[in-house]
Design a protein around this motif. Structure first.
Motif, PDB file in Angstrom:
ATOM      1  N   GLN A   4     106.015  46.273  91.742  1.00  0.00           N
ATOM      2  CA  GLN A   4     105.891  45.112  90.620  1.00  0.00           C
ATOM      3  C   GLN A   4     104.588  45.277  89.766  1.00  0.00           C
ATOM      4  O   GLN A   4     103.582  45.759  90.248  1.00  0.00           O
ATOM      5  CB  GLN A   4     105.583  43.933  91.530  1.00  0.00           C
ATOM      6  N   PHE A   5     104.680  45.106  88.564  1.00  0.00           N
ATOM      7  CA  PHE A   5     103.490  45.066  87.672  1.00  0.00           C
ATOM      8  C   PHE A   5     102.778  43.868  87.706  1.00  0.00           C
ATOM      9  O   PHE A   5     103.296  42.701  87.250  1.00  0.00           O
ATOM     10  CB  PHE A   5     104.031  45.590  86.288  1.00  0.00           C
ATOM     11  N   ILE A   7      99.795  41.556  86.300  1.00  0.00           N
ATOM     12  CA  ILE A   7      98.688  41.181  85.204  1.00  0.00           C
ATOM     13  C   ILE A   7      97.935  40.173  85.508  1.00  0.00           C
ATOM     14  O   ILE A   7      98.435  38.891  86.085  1.00  0.00           O
ATOM     15  CB  ILE A   7      99.521  40.709  83.821  1.00  0.00           C
ATOM     16  N   TYR A  23      94.924  45.068  85.693  1.00  0.00           N
ATOM     17  CA  TYR A  23      96.390  45.267  86.097  1.00  0.00           C
ATOM     18  C   TYR A  23      96.419  46.017  87.521  1.00  0.00           C
ATOM     19  O   TYR A  23      95.405  46.458  88.090  1.00  0.00           O
ATOM     20  CB  TYR A  23      97.071  46.030  85.111  1.00  0.00           C
ATOM     21  N   LEU A  25      99.796  48.091  89.824  1.00  0.00           N
ATOM     22  CA  LEU A  25     100.905  48.481  89.845  1.00  0.00           C
ATOM     23  C   LEU A  25     101.008  49.346  91.153  1.00  0.00           C
ATOM     24  O   LEU A  25     100.526  50.467  91.250  1.00  0.00           O
ATOM     25  CB  LEU A  25     101.296  49.430  88.606  1.00  0.00           C
ATOM     26  N   PHE A  59      99.106  40.353  78.280  1.00  0.00           N
ATOM     27  CA  PHE A  59     100.615  40.966  78.557  1.00  0.00           C
ATOM     28  C   PHE A  59     100.900  42.013  77.445  1.00  0.00           C
ATOM     29  O   PHE A  59     101.277  43.068  77.760  1.00  0.00           O
ATOM     30  CB  PHE A  59     101.344  39.725  78.037  1.00  0.00           C
ATOM     31  N   PHE A  66     101.982  49.270  82.488  1.00  0.00           N
ATOM     32  CA  PHE A  66     103.352  49.101  83.272  1.00  0.00           C
ATOM     33  C   PHE A  66     104.280  50.359  83.009  1.00  0.00           C
ATOM     34  O   PHE A  66     105.144  50.576  84.006  1.00  0.00           O
ATOM     35  CB  PHE A  66     104.018  47.894  82.193  1.00  0.00           C
ATOM     36  N   ILE A  74     107.714  41.896  86.265  1.00  0.00           N
ATOM     37  CA  ILE A  74     106.117  41.518  85.682  1.00  0.00           C
ATOM     38  C   ILE A  74     105.710  40.245  86.143  1.00  0.00           C
ATOM     39  O   ILE A  74     106.381  39.445  86.264  1.00  0.00           O
ATOM     40  CB  ILE A  74     106.224  41.414  84.404  1.00  0.00           C
ATOM     41  N   TYR A  93     108.057  44.169  75.946  1.00  0.00           N
ATOM     42  CA  TYR A  93     108.353  45.124  77.018  1.00  0.00           C
ATOM     43  C   TYR A  93     109.777  45.505  77.074  1.00  0.00           C
ATOM     44  O   TYR A  93     109.884  46.476  77.732  1.00  0.00           O
ATOM     45  CB  TYR A  93     108.158  44.259  78.352  1.00  0.00           C
ATOM     46  N   ILE A 114     109.943  38.094  84.274  1.00  0.00           N
ATOM     47  CA  ILE A 114     108.434  37.874  84.157  1.00  0.00           C
ATOM     48  C   ILE A 114     108.328  36.623  85.019  1.00  0.00           C
ATOM     49  O   ILE A 114     108.940  35.504  84.779  1.00  0.00           O
ATOM     50  CB  ILE A 114     107.984  37.647  82.719  1.00  0.00           C
TER      51      ILE A 114
END
Length: 443
Positions: A4-5, A7, A23, A25, A59, A66, A74, A93, A114
């Protein structure tokens, strides 16, 4: 793919002028910083409008991190998005990373999600921004044509750039107006991982990134419009992938311009305008406009090979990449030959080794290069014009390509294409009063 990314909520310190973007990841953590110049409006820095833009910037900047794993999810649990903002983020994205997906064979279109809170407020209250223009300078021909158009129509402007180097610095020095520069520092570990096995790397939508940074500066330093220099050919894609057209220049396209302009307007209550001054023009038309002024001849460059992220101290033009070839090609019909040779240092059309590259540009072989080059038919039309040009018809590449060019397209189509290149489009987003002034000058 289970990563999962994440933010995180960005921060901005008005005292230091530094914005921080964090961020995560798959167990990795990254921090990117933006260092703004001194003199920011402290009240603007704490306004709901600026904080909204800061969130949206998080973002957009996040695409660089990402893409290391390109997961399907996200998450931004601390950043609320309106429905329009969510659609904007998905677009960045998906389409903004379209080339990255295509070149890494990663189907992602329509598959990204998202997870973020819903912001019920679609449009924030209006800001009071001064009537001033921020003009991003890329160091190439396009933004310098915008400089000429704005200067001759009485619109004052401030040059803007992120991490300026090479031809950006020399161009701004020649412009002679005090600029706004921002220092962007990418997380070093992200850069390192991008070259390691098990991680992806590739193209990101740099115009989207720089536009969001320009929007932050517009609020901090008081500008009510950001004027881009993207031409109409930026809307033409390169290849079909995963059921969708993929465009190297997507964040320069008219479609994205309209999308981001709407998002910026909603975040500022309509106070901040965003548009491209060159949208009505083909690359060939822009080249013809560039010839009106020669003071930038030896300070600008559109060559990406010699001016990458790390900078370069070599020549302004490598003379070998598709971008060099395309820019030389569109200047040739309009610029005196000795002037063009003095800019590039050599005749790129008289070198047989360049023939394959020019064939690709004109659609006679391969695909449109993954570069910021113009439309295929436009390149073909310019080459056709050179077959009838006293200075160029004997050049090695022109002679080698002529027969195949005529066989594939036919003379009537090439003639019509060149005429169309020099006819300005009405498909643009320029405020009407400014559009009329520019059209009266750009004849």
């Amino acid at each position: 793919m289970t990563d999962q990314f994440l933010i995180e909520r960005p921060t901005f310190d008005p005292a230091t002028g530094q914005a921080r973007f964090s961020y995560a990841l798959g167990g990795l953590h990254f921090v990117e910083t933006l260092d703004m110049p001194a003199g920011a409006d402290s009240a603007a820095a704490t306004s709901p409008n600026f904080l909204k833009l800061l969130d949206l910037t998080a973002f957009v900047l996040g695409v660089s991190y990402f893409k290391l794993k390109a997961p399907f999810e996200i998450a931004a649990p601390e950043i609320a998005l309106s429905e329009a903002e969510r659609a904007f983020a998905i677009d960045v994205y998906e389409n903004g990373l379209g080339e990255f997906y295509a070149r890494n064979d990663l189907p992602r279109f329509g598959k990204l999600t998202i997870n973020a809170p819903v912001d019920p407020v679609e449009r924030l209250p209006a800001l009071d921004l001064p009537d001033r223009t921020l003009l991003p300078i890329g160091g190439g021909k396009d933004s310098l044509v915008s400089v000429d158009l704005l200067s001759h129509t009485g619109v004052s402007f401030t040059p803007f750039a992120v991490n300026p180097k090479g031809p950006i610095l020399t161009s701004v020095e020649t412009i002679g107006t005090l600029p706004v520069y921002v220092t962007r520092t990418l997380d070093a570990e992200m850069i390192r991982l991008g070259s390691q096995p098990g991680y992806y790397n590739g193209h990101v939508p740099s115009t989207a990134i720089n536009s969001m940074i320009a929007a932050l500066c517009s609020l901090l330093f008081g500008y009510n419009q950001i004027v881009l220099s993207n031409e109409r050919s930026a809307s033409e894609g390169n290849v079909e992938f995963d059921g969708r057209e993929t465009n190297h220049q997507y964040s320069k396209s008219l479609g994205f311009e309209l999308l981001i302009a709407d998002v910026l307007a909603n975040a500022t209550g309509g106070a901040l305008k965003y548009f491209s001054l060159l949208r009505p023009y083909s690359e060939a038309r822009i080249a013809s406009l560039f010839t009106h002024e020669d003071k930038f001849d030896h300070v600008f460059s559109s060559c990406n090979r010699n001016f990458r992220l790390t900078g370069n101290d070599g020549p302004l033009w490598c003379g070998e990449c598709p971008k060099c070839h395309f820019v030389f090609l569109i200047f040739a019909p309009f610029m005196a030959k000795d002037r063009l040779l003095s800019i590039f240092g050599k005749d790129l059309l008289d070198n047989p080794a360049n023939e394959a590259s020019f064939r690709e540009l004109a659609g006679l072989a391969g695909q449109k290069p993954w570069e910021c080059v113009g439309e295929i038919l436009e390149a073909a039309a310019c080459l056709y014009t050179l077959t009838r040009h006293a200075d160029w018809h004997q050049a090695a590449v022109v002679r080698a390509i002529k027969a195949d060019l005529l066989a594939q397209y036919g003379e009537p189509k090439l003639q019509a294409a060149m005429a169309e290149c020099l006819t300005d489009s009405h498909d643009h987003h320029i405020p009407p009063a400014l559009a009329a002034k520019v059209a009266a000058y750009a004849v």
